[in-house]
Design a protein around this motif. Structure first.
Motif, short mmCIF file in Angstrom:
data_model
loop_
_atom_site.label_atom_id
_atom_site.label_comp_id
_atom_site.label_asym_id
_atom_site.label_seq_id
_atom_site.Cartn_x
_atom_site.Cartn_y
_atom_site.Cartn_z
N THR A 101 0.84 -1.20 0.00
CA THR A 101 0.00 0.00 0.00
C THR A 101 0.87 1.25 0.00
O THR A 101 1.80 1.38 0.82
N TYR A 102 0.56 2.16 -0.92
CA TYR A 102 1.33 3.40 -1.06
C TYR A 102 0.38 4.58 -0.85
O TYR A 102 -0.70 4.63 -1.44
N PHE A 103 0.79 5.51 0.02
CA PHE A 103 -0.08 6.67 0.26
C PHE A 103 0.76 7.92 0.51
O PHE A 103 1.93 7.85 0.91
N TYR A 104 0.13 9.07 0.25
CA TYR A 104 0.72 10.37 0.55
C TYR A 104 0.15 10.88 1.88
O TYR A 104 -0.99 10.56 2.24
N TRP A 105 0.94 11.67 2.57
CA TRP A 105 0.44 12.32 3.79
C TRP A 105 0.89 13.77 3.81
O TRP A 105 1.90 14.13 3.20
N LEU A 106 0.11 14.60 4.47
CA LEU A 106 0.41 16.03 4.55
C LEU A 106 -0.10 16.56 5.88
O LEU A 106 -1.23 16.28 6.28
N ALA A 139 -4.31 15.42 -7.83
CA ALA A 139 -3.86 15.47 -6.44
C ALA A 139 -2.50 14.76 -6.30
O ALA A 139 -1.61 15.25 -5.59
N TYR A 140 -2.34 13.61 -6.96
CA TYR A 140 -1.05 12.90 -6.90
C TYR A 140 0.07 13.80 -7.42
O TYR A 140 1.17 13.86 -6.84
N GLN A 141 -0.18 14.53 -8.52
CA GLN A 141 0.84 15.39 -9.10
C GLN A 141 1.23 16.52 -8.16
O GLN A 141 2.41 16.89 -8.06
N LEU A 142 0.26 17.04 -7.42
CA LEU A 142 0.57 18.10 -6.45
C LEU A 142 1.49 17.57 -5.36
O LEU A 142 2.44 18.24 -4.95
N PHE A 143 1.24 16.34 -4.91
CA PHE A 143 2.11 15.75 -3.90
C PHE A 143 3.51 15.49 -4.45
O PHE A 143 4.51 15.72 -3.76
N GLU A 144 3.58 15.02 -5.68
CA GLU A 144 4.89 14.78 -6.28
C GLU A 144 5.68 16.09 -6.41
O GLU A 144 6.90 16.13 -6.21
N SER A 145 4.98 17.16 -6.75
CA SER A 145 5.64 18.46 -6.86
C SER A 145 6.14 18.92 -5.49
O SER A 145 7.23 19.52 -5.39
N GLN A 162 3.57 26.53 -0.03
CA GLN A 162 2.29 27.12 0.34
C GLN A 162 1.38 27.25 -0.88
O GLN A 162 0.17 27.05 -0.80
N SER A 163 1.99 27.60 -2.03
CA SER A 163 1.21 27.74 -3.26
C SER A 163 0.60 26.41 -3.69
O SER A 163 -0.57 26.32 -4.06
N LEU A 164 1.40 25.34 -3.62
CA LEU A 164 0.89 24.01 -3.98
C LEU A 164 -0.17 23.54 -3.00
O LEU A 164 -1.15 22.90 -3.37
N PHE A 165 0.02 23.88 -1.73
CA PHE A 165 -0.96 23.52 -0.70
C PHE A 165 -2.30 24.21 -0.98
O PHE A 165 -3.37 23.59 -0.87
N ILE A 166 -2.25 25.48 -1.37
CA ILE A 166 -3.47 26.20 -1.71
C ILE A 166 -4.16 25.55 -2.91
O ILE A 166 -5.39 25.41 -2.94
N GLU A 167 -3.36 25.11 -3.89
CA GLU A 167 -3.95 24.42 -5.05
C GLU A 167 -4.67 23.15 -4.60
O GLU A 167 -5.75 22.82 -5.11
N LEU A 168 -4.08 22.43 -3.66
CA LEU A 168 -4.71 21.22 -3.15
C LEU A 168 -6.00 21.54 -2.42
O LEU A 168 -7.02 20.85 -2.58
N MET A 169 -5.99 22.61 -1.60
CA MET A 169 -7.20 23.02 -0.90
C MET A 169 -8.31 23.39 -1.89
O MET A 169 -9.48 23.06 -1.69
N GLN A 170 -7.93 24.09 -2.96
CA GLN A 170 -8.92 24.46 -3.97
C GLN A 170 -9.50 23.23 -4.66
O GLN A 170 -10.68 23.18 -4.97
#
Length: 290
Positions: A101-106, A139-145, A162-170
């Motif tokens: 199992t592979y997952f991202y966390w933030l 969403a995966y691409q935002l995490f990779e970035s 912070q900019s990428l985080f805002i993109e994820l929130m949007q």
């Protein structure tokens, strides 16, 4: 999958609706990014048990299945599934992974109200506590970035993170979901724009209704659904926020500021300012300028 929502607003409360729970927490200052990463579990591995982590823990599964619980809730998270674990709750592994199992966390935080922002108008952000992400590849691409920024100098990475985080929130923001909700928000935004353009002028219920071509009761319902206040309450809040700015950026007397932001009577302005912010206009100016 049943969806639950986290709502970022100006007070802390839980609102129960027919098919969702909304957690309302401060949005000023807005939620901000702390750190992120990815984890690969082999079959037999499991997520650690933790209590009172102190930050929001957003988890997005890319492959496999993750078995997680929070207090009384338990979930099976498959590819594209997301959950946001709360800062003050108990999180635990329901069982070990049955497959790789592979997952991202933030990790992110939402700061509590500060004296400077207390009582100010805030836009609400609605995030799904549990959901299948509609566009997981994005969403995966935002995490990779975010991962790539780990090798960048901190002075560069800080703002980009912070900019990428805002993109994820949007991407996750649910506030425009549903046709009727979207229509109500559009009307509320028309009200908001009108008030910001004309707040220095007298704005009656009749003028607002005539200018926007809707019955005032409908305008009130749209504003309550979208902003949590009536048009009249929003107008008052906006005028007081403009007054706060002028108290800090000008040397105008209080009477001139009151008139400039739309109050006909300075004593009434002082009374409303004190009731909202717990301090008089002169005390507010003195607190931040001396």
């Amino acid at each position: 999958m049943t969806q639950f929502f986290i709502r970022f607003h100006t007070c802390i409360e839980v609102i129960e609706l027919a098919d969702s729970n909304i957690l309302s927490i401060p949005s000023l200052p807005p939620p901000y990014y702390l750190e992120s990463g990815s984890t690969l579990y082999a079959a037999g591995d499991q997520h650690p048990n933790r209590r009172n982590l102190g930050v929001y823990d957003l988890i997005l599964v890319r492959s496999g299945c993750l078995y997680l619980g929070e207090e009384e809730e338990q979930w099976e998270l498959h590819a594209g599934d997301l959950v946001i674990l709360l800062p003050d709750a108990y999180h635990y592994a329901v069982q070990a992974c049955r497959e790789e199992t592979y997952f991202y966390w933030l990790h992110f935080q939402a700061a509590a109200d500060s004296p400077t922002h207390s009582g100010s108008i805030s836009h609400s952000i609605f995030l799904p506590k549990l959901a299948h992400v509609p566009y997981p590849d994005q969403a995966y691409q935002l995490f990779e970035s975010l991962h790539l920024l780990a090798t960048e100098p901190r002075s560069i990475a800080l703002w980009r993170e912070q900019s990428l985080f805002i993109e994820l929130m949007q991407l996750l923001d649910q506030s425009r979901a549903g046709q009727e909700q979207s229509r109500a928000r559009k009307v509320a935004e028309q009200i908001e724009s009108f008030i910001k353009m004309h707040y220095r002028e007298p704005i009656s219920n009749g003028r607002l209704s005539e200018s926007l071509h809707f019955h005032y009761n409908y305008l009130t319902r749209c504003m309550k659904e979208s902003h949590g206040v009536t048009p009249s309450e929003y107008l008052l809040q906006y005028r007081l926020d403009q007054a706060k700015r002028l108290l800090l950026t000008t040397r105008w007397p209080v009477s001139r500021i009151a008139e400039h932001v739309g109050f006909q009577y300075p004593p009434y302005f002082t009374r409303r300012f004190s009731a909202r912010f717990g301090i008089s206009p002169l005390q507010y100016r003195k607190q931040y300028t001396e």
